[in-house]
Design a protein around this motif. Structure first.
Motif, mmCIF file in Angstrom:
data_model
loop_
_atom_site.group_PDB
_atom_site.id
_atom_site.type_symbol
_atom_site.label_atom_id
_atom_site.label_comp_id
_atom_site.label_asym_id
_atom_site.label_seq_id
_atom_site.Cartn_x
_atom_site.Cartn_y
_atom_site.Cartn_z
ATOM 1 N N CYS A 95 0.873 -1.169 0.000
ATOM 2 C CA CYS A 95 0.000 0.000 0.000
ATOM 3 C C CYS A 95 0.913 1.223 0.000
ATOM 4 O O CYS A 95 1.745 1.382 0.895
ATOM 5 C CB CYS A 95 -0.872 -0.010 1.244
ATOM 6 N N PHE B 20 1.112 5.512 -0.499
ATOM 7 C CA PHE B 20 0.377 6.775 -0.561
ATOM 8 C C PHE B 20 1.286 7.908 -0.107
ATOM 9 O O PHE B 20 2.332 7.669 0.503
ATOM 10 C CB PHE B 20 -0.896 6.731 0.300
ATOM 11 N N GLU C 285 -6.183 8.687 -2.959
ATOM 12 C CA GLU C 285 -6.342 7.257 -2.694
ATOM 13 C C GLU C 285 -4.989 6.548 -2.706
ATOM 14 O O GLU C 285 -4.145 6.827 -3.550
ATOM 15 C CB GLU C 285 -7.228 6.628 -3.774
ATOM 16 N N VAL D 105 -2.342 3.488 -3.439
ATOM 17 C CA VAL D 105 -2.172 2.548 -4.549
ATOM 18 C C VAL D 105 -1.844 1.196 -3.922
ATOM 19 O O VAL D 105 -0.921 1.090 -3.110
ATOM 20 C CB VAL D 105 -1.041 2.992 -5.503
ATOM 21 N N THR E 286 -0.500 -2.408 -4.690
ATOM 22 C CA THR E 286 0.258 -3.096 -5.720
ATOM 23 C C THR E 286 0.388 -4.574 -5.344
ATOM 24 O O THR E 286 0.751 -4.888 -4.212
ATOM 25 C CB THR E 286 1.657 -2.479 -5.851
#
Length: 123
Positions: free
Chosen positions: A85, A87, A117, A119, A121
């Motif tokens: 995650c 950001f 938001e 991301v 991955t």
């Protein structure tokens, strides 16, 4: 592909691994910002320590800057079983001392609000 249990998560702020400074971490969705985006928050319980490479020195130096934050189940390579995650968040001012008691560790909660938001991955 096997997944990972969250035992030694990746917790990185501005490229610096802070998992050894941390006790707990959470990344949760919050209120709607508009019709397409949610506000996400990340809370990290951090042990206060002073000196080169330690929590107060590292995090306080980033105050009022927007930095990249990466959270993952482990430090392993990103994959379906180890999603990352990522950001951006503005680093707030942090406490100099929190409930200091003889022989006790001091911790504080670093609350970060994502700039847009996150991301997620998986590959």
């Amino acid at each position: 592909m096997a997944g990972y249990r969250i035992i030694t998560p990746k917790i990185s702020i501005d490229g610096t691994d802070i998992k050894a400074m941390s006790k707990t971490v959470s990344v949760v969705p919050g209120d709607d910002l508009n019709f397409v985006e949610k506000e996400w928050t990340c809370s990290i319980d951090v042990e206060l320590a002073y000196g080169v490479g330690l929590s107060h020195t590292v995090i306080a130096a980033l105050r009022d800057t927007v930095v990249e934050v990466v959270i993952a189940p482990t430090n392993a390579v990103v994959g379906a079983g180890n999603p990352h995650c990522t950001f951006n968040a503005r680093i707030p001012a942090i406490p100099f001392m929190m409930g200091a008691e003889t022989g006790q560790r001091q911790t504080f909660t670093l609350d970060l609000v994502s700039e847009g938001e996150p991301v997620f991955t998986v590959s």
